[in-house]
Design a protein around this motif. Structure first.
Motif, PDB file in Angstrom:
ATOM      1  N   GLY A 163       0.659  -1.220   0.007  1.00 52.17           N
ATOM      2  CA  GLY A 163      -0.176   0.012  -0.098  1.00 52.17           C
ATOM      3  C   GLY A 163       0.862   1.231  -0.088  1.00 52.17           C
ATOM      4  N   PRO A 164       1.729   1.542  -1.000  1.00 53.18           N
ATOM      5  CA  PRO A 164       2.292   2.750  -0.918  1.00 53.18           C
ATOM      6  C   PRO A 164       1.477   3.752  -1.551  1.00 53.18           C
ATOM      7  CG  PRO A 164       2.666   1.450  -3.015  1.00 53.18           C
ATOM      8  CD  PRO A 164       2.116   0.524  -2.065  1.00 53.18           C
ATOM      9  N   ALA A 165       1.735   5.143  -1.491  1.00 49.24           N
ATOM     10  CA  ALA A 165       1.029   6.265  -1.918  1.00 49.24           C
ATOM     11  C   ALA A 165       0.984   6.218  -3.377  1.00 49.24           C
ATOM     12  CB  ALA A 165       1.544   7.679  -1.335  1.00 49.24           C
ATOM     13  N   LEU A 166       1.880   5.763  -4.061  1.00 50.98           N
ATOM     14  CA  LEU A 166       1.990   5.702  -5.531  1.00 50.98           C
ATOM     15  C   LEU A 166       3.065   4.861  -5.730  1.00 50.98           C
ATOM     16  CD1 LEU A 166       1.516   8.824  -7.574  1.00 50.98           C
ATOM     17  CD2 LEU A 166       3.556   7.742  -7.865  1.00 50.98           C
ATOM     18  N   VAL A 167       2.854   4.330  -6.853  1.00 47.73           N
ATOM     19  CA  VAL A 167       3.820   3.502  -7.919  1.00 47.73           C
ATOM     20  C   VAL A 167       4.201   4.378  -9.044  1.00 47.73           C
ATOM     21  CG1 VAL A 167       3.639   1.415  -6.687  1.00 47.73           C
ATOM     22  CG2 VAL A 167       2.403   1.682  -8.669  1.00 47.73           C
ATOM     23  N   LYS A 168       5.445   4.028  -9.497  1.00 51.31           N
ATOM     24  CA  LYS A 168       5.696   5.042 -10.632  1.00 51.31           C
ATOM     25  C   LYS A 168       6.577   4.020 -11.654  1.00 51.31           C
ATOM     26  CE  LYS A 168       9.378   6.478 -12.315  1.00 51.31           C
ATOM     27  NZ  LYS A 168       9.036   5.788 -13.814  1.00 51.31           N
ATOM     28  N   LEU A 189      -5.793   0.676 -12.887  1.00 50.49           N
ATOM     29  CA  LEU A 189      -6.814   0.947 -11.901  1.00 50.49           C
ATOM     30  C   LEU A 189      -7.033  -0.394 -11.205  1.00 50.49           C
ATOM     31  CD1 LEU A 189      -9.484   2.953 -13.962  1.00 50.49           C
ATOM     32  CD2 LEU A 189      -7.980   3.626 -11.899  1.00 50.49           C
ATOM     33  N   THR A 190      -6.697  -1.512 -11.739  1.00 55.93           N
ATOM     34  CA  THR A 190      -6.689  -2.997 -10.919  1.00 55.93           C
ATOM     35  C   THR A 190      -5.417  -2.989  -9.885  1.00 55.93           C
ATOM     36  OG1 THR A 190      -5.171  -3.975 -12.626  1.00 55.93           O
ATOM     37  CG2 THR A 190      -7.531  -3.970 -13.400  1.00 55.93           C
ATOM     38  N   LEU A 191      -4.683  -2.142  -9.816  1.00 56.04           N
ATOM     39  CA  LEU A 191      -3.611  -2.532  -9.058  1.00 56.04           C
ATOM     40  C   LEU A 191      -3.924  -2.211  -7.515  1.00 56.04           C
ATOM     41  CD1 LEU A 191      -0.472  -1.446 -11.205  1.00 56.04           C
ATOM     42  CD2 LEU A 191      -1.326  -3.892 -10.542  1.00 56.04           C
ATOM     43  N   GLY A 192      -4.829  -1.355  -7.220  1.00 49.06           N
ATOM     44  CA  GLY A 192      -5.288  -1.020  -5.902  1.00 49.06           C
ATOM     45  C   GLY A 192      -4.615   0.229  -5.468  1.00 49.06           C
ATOM     46  N   VAL A 193      -3.622   0.815  -5.968  1.00 48.50           N
ATOM     47  CA  VAL A 193      -2.827   1.917  -5.579  1.00 48.50           C
ATOM     48  C   VAL A 193      -2.636   3.059  -6.507  1.00 48.50           C
ATOM     49  CG1 VAL A 193      -1.497   0.594  -3.770  1.00 48.50           C
ATOM     50  CG2 VAL A 193      -0.531   1.140  -6.182  1.00 48.50           C
ATOM     51  N   LEU A 206      -1.772   9.250 -15.210  1.00 45.61           N
ATOM     52  CA  LEU A 206      -1.819   8.931 -13.723  1.00 45.61           C
ATOM     53  C   LEU A 206      -3.482   8.673 -13.424  1.00 45.61           C
ATOM     54  CD1 LEU A 206      -0.935   9.464 -10.768  1.00 45.61           C
ATOM     55  CD2 LEU A 206      -1.683  11.904 -11.147  1.00 45.61           C
ATOM     56  N   ALA A 207      -3.321   7.085 -12.661  1.00 38.93           N
ATOM     57  CA  ALA A 207      -4.707   6.463 -12.396  1.00 38.93           C
ATOM     58  C   ALA A 207      -4.856   6.431 -10.980  1.00 38.93           C
ATOM     59  CB  ALA A 207      -4.510   5.260 -13.106  1.00 38.93           C
ATOM     60  N   THR A 208      -5.718   7.284 -10.496  1.00 39.28           N
ATOM     61  CA  THR A 208      -5.979   7.218  -9.060  1.00 39.28           C
ATOM     62  C   THR A 208      -7.563   6.994  -8.603  1.00 39.28           C
ATOM     63  OG1 THR A 208      -6.998   9.345  -8.611  1.00 39.28           O
ATOM     64  CG2 THR A 208      -4.216   8.963  -8.807  1.00 39.28           C
ATOM     65  N   PRO A 209      -7.753   6.643  -7.466  1.00 41.29           N
ATOM     66  CA  PRO A 209      -9.198   6.477  -7.236  1.00 41.29           C
ATOM     67  C   PRO A 209     -10.100   7.697  -7.388  1.00 41.29           C
ATOM     68  CG  PRO A 209      -7.781   5.480  -5.518  1.00 41.29           C
ATOM     69  CD  PRO A 209      -7.005   6.271  -6.226  1.00 41.29           C
ATOM     70  N   ASP A 210      -9.402   8.698  -7.430  1.00 41.59           N
ATOM     71  CA  ASP A 210     -10.079   9.939  -7.624  1.00 41.59           C
ATOM     72  C   ASP A 210     -10.249  10.469  -9.150  1.00 41.59           C
ATOM     73  OD1 ASP A 210      -9.847  10.461  -4.754  1.00 41.59           O
ATOM     74  OD2 ASP A 210      -7.765  11.201  -4.891  1.00 41.59           O
ATOM     75  N   VAL A 248      -2.187  18.703 -11.161  1.00 44.87           N
ATOM     76  CA  VAL A 248      -1.034  19.660 -10.815  1.00 44.87           C
ATOM     77  C   VAL A 248       0.341  18.893 -10.782  1.00 44.87           C
ATOM     78  CG1 VAL A 248      -0.142  21.654  -9.558  1.00 44.87           C
ATOM     79  CG2 VAL A 248      -2.471  21.313  -9.911  1.00 44.87           C
ATOM     80  N   VAL A 249       0.289  17.765 -10.007  1.00 42.68           N
ATOM     81  CA  VAL A 249       1.413  16.881  -9.786  1.00 42.68           C
ATOM     82  C   VAL A 249       1.748  16.518 -10.880  1.00 42.68           C
ATOM     83  CG1 VAL A 249       2.266  15.013  -8.641  1.00 42.68           C
ATOM     84  CG2 VAL A 249       0.927  16.430  -7.238  1.00 42.68           C
ATOM     85  N   LEU A 250       0.806  15.827 -11.731  1.00 39.38           N
ATOM     86  CA  LEU A 250       1.107  15.171 -12.923  1.00 39.38           C
ATOM     87  C   LEU A 250       1.989  16.160 -14.099  1.00 39.38           C
ATOM     88  CD1 LEU A 250       1.239  12.787 -14.968  1.00 39.38           C
ATOM     89  CD2 LEU A 250      -1.047  13.343 -15.676  1.00 39.38           C
TER      90      LEU A 250
END
Lengths: 286, 286
Positions: A163-168, A189-193, A206-210, A248-250
């Motif tokens: 469960g990291p905050a983000l993977v790159k 989106l299937t990776l859960g993070v 960038l794929a996030t739950p948001d 903005v981050v992306l």
């Protein structure tokens, strides 16, 4: 403070030669030596950005003289040798040094001490021999700060589960993780993070739950793509530390990564290009 | 005791890779590191022959840990990187370290101390930056023992003028000295000192005031020619130390050199092949 961890740091050696011919003997005209490894490059970019940063990891005797504060190990750290001839670079990457259980314990102690004061932790690069495949997962589990993870293979698979905050990952790393050509952004989106998938000259997704966003660099760039991914990671870590919104981050990460292509060495970026690019990278949602 | 001097000793690094492609990134499968440089190789051959030998020269911090007794210098000694793929070897030779005047003085002191107990002195290889072109000439002038000199270019030219017991150029080195393709043995006789000119697979010519001899190896040999010249020099040094006749020295040197071709590393020879070759190398006078 942003903390970067480089478990497989390297001494990056660059040889300038006049024409590389397999089977021949070459007189090396110029030798340059600098500390390297992905987390070391991320820290160098953050430093150039003026961001408070601390770097640690493992360093053998020779590399340790150039990286004070790294956890000392008995074996020499690996070298990477880049032979540059004309505009062409040929790389030779040594295997990493064997890490003992006592050295890993020492790293965990140093991690706990430094991560307590970190706003974001960055874990970058391959694992040296002797460490378990879930070494990054264990660091993610004990980290009090959000973690950005940039690695490959089994260490990436185990790390995602922690469960990291983000993977790159880049596209090749995603393909190895999935066992096939990735379908973007659906597979992320299937990776859960949250996943920032870098696409080389095509920018990033960038794929996030948001939400899901795509960004492209301002045009085709000629230069040195080594280290562009590390500049991307540096921008993402800074964005998370500052609590900025995902789009903005992306955009910032794609602009900084493009400016890094224009820098001759990994760990640097072209500051004027970064200012120019910052306004023109476009982000699309979905 | 035979004393070998290696002013530009090296850390010889060998990388095993799976196919060398210019412009590509290569995972190094195996890294081997050993001390090298011509005089270090000569000493290793003499040691394998059971001959009392002492080796010295300059060594930087990393190489010095593997070559105790060498005169320490502040700069790191050069590395040679050999990339082996299939049967093919591609070499990258770094420039040598800068030697300070104080370090050269320390070497002269160590030379005087060791040469006092030597029966023969061997001076081998290139000169690192910072030393004068006549560095070998100065060692020859102060040596109480006969000197075998194996070098190239200006250091060879200056060394010959100082009157060594023998010089051991190969055909390329002779050509550079003369400024044209050598005429053997006539050109050797003009140099004023005994000359053993090595001809690769064609053996060697020995030209002295006492006579001229040629010797051929026992046949075509497949293997690793690196270090064959150093084995030749080792045999010549031993022959001089033992006061053997020139034709006996030449035959032995050609046999040992051929046996070195069958050894996978410089500084070694195939002992069984050496025994076989010793009886079959033929020497012709004139």
């Amino acid at each position: 403070m942003i903390l970067t961890i480089t478990l497989n740091a390297a001494l990056d050696v660059t040889y300038q030669v006049d024409g590389l011919r397999p089977g021949a003997t070459h007189r090396v005209q110029d030798v340059r030596v600098r500390p390297g490894g992905k987390g070391v490059n991320v820290a160098a970019v953050l430093e150039q950005l003026g961001e408070p940063v601390t770097a640690t990891g493992f360093a053998g005797p020779e590399l340790g003289a150039r990286l004070p504060g790294f956890v000392p190990i008995a074996a020499e750290s690996r070298r990477t040798v880049t032979v540059v001839s004309g505009g062409e670079a040929t790389l030779f990457n040594e295997p990493g040094p064997l890490i003992s259980p006592g050295e890993w314990d020492a790293l965990l102690g140093e991690f706990d001490r430094l991560a307590a004061g970190a706003r974001v932790v960055v874990l970058s690069g391959s694992l040296p021999p002797g460490l378990p495949d879930d070494a990054y997962a264990r660091l993610i589990e004990r980290s009090p700060a959000p973690v950005v993870l940039d690695t490959d293979g089994e260490p990436l698979r185990h790390g995602i589960a922690a469960g990291p905050a983000l993977v790159k990952p880049n596209v090749d790393e995603l393909a190895r993780l999935l066992g096939r050509k990735p379908d973007l952004p659906a597979d992320c989106l299937t990776l859960g993070v949250p996943v920032a998938a870098t696409l080389g000259a095509h920018g990033a997704v960038l794929a996030t739950p948001d939400g899901v966003w795509r960004a492209r660099p301002p045009g085709a760039l000629a230069g040195n793509p080594t280290g562009a991914g590390d500049a991307f990671t540096a921008a993402v870590a800074r964005g998370l530390a500052q609590g900025r919104d995902w789009p903005v981050v992306l955009a910032d990460a794609v602009a900084l990564s493009a400016a890094a292509v224009l820098s001759p060495v990994a760990g640097g970026y072209d500051a004027a290009a970064y200012r120019d690019f910052a306004g023109v990278v476009t982000v699309e949602e979905g």
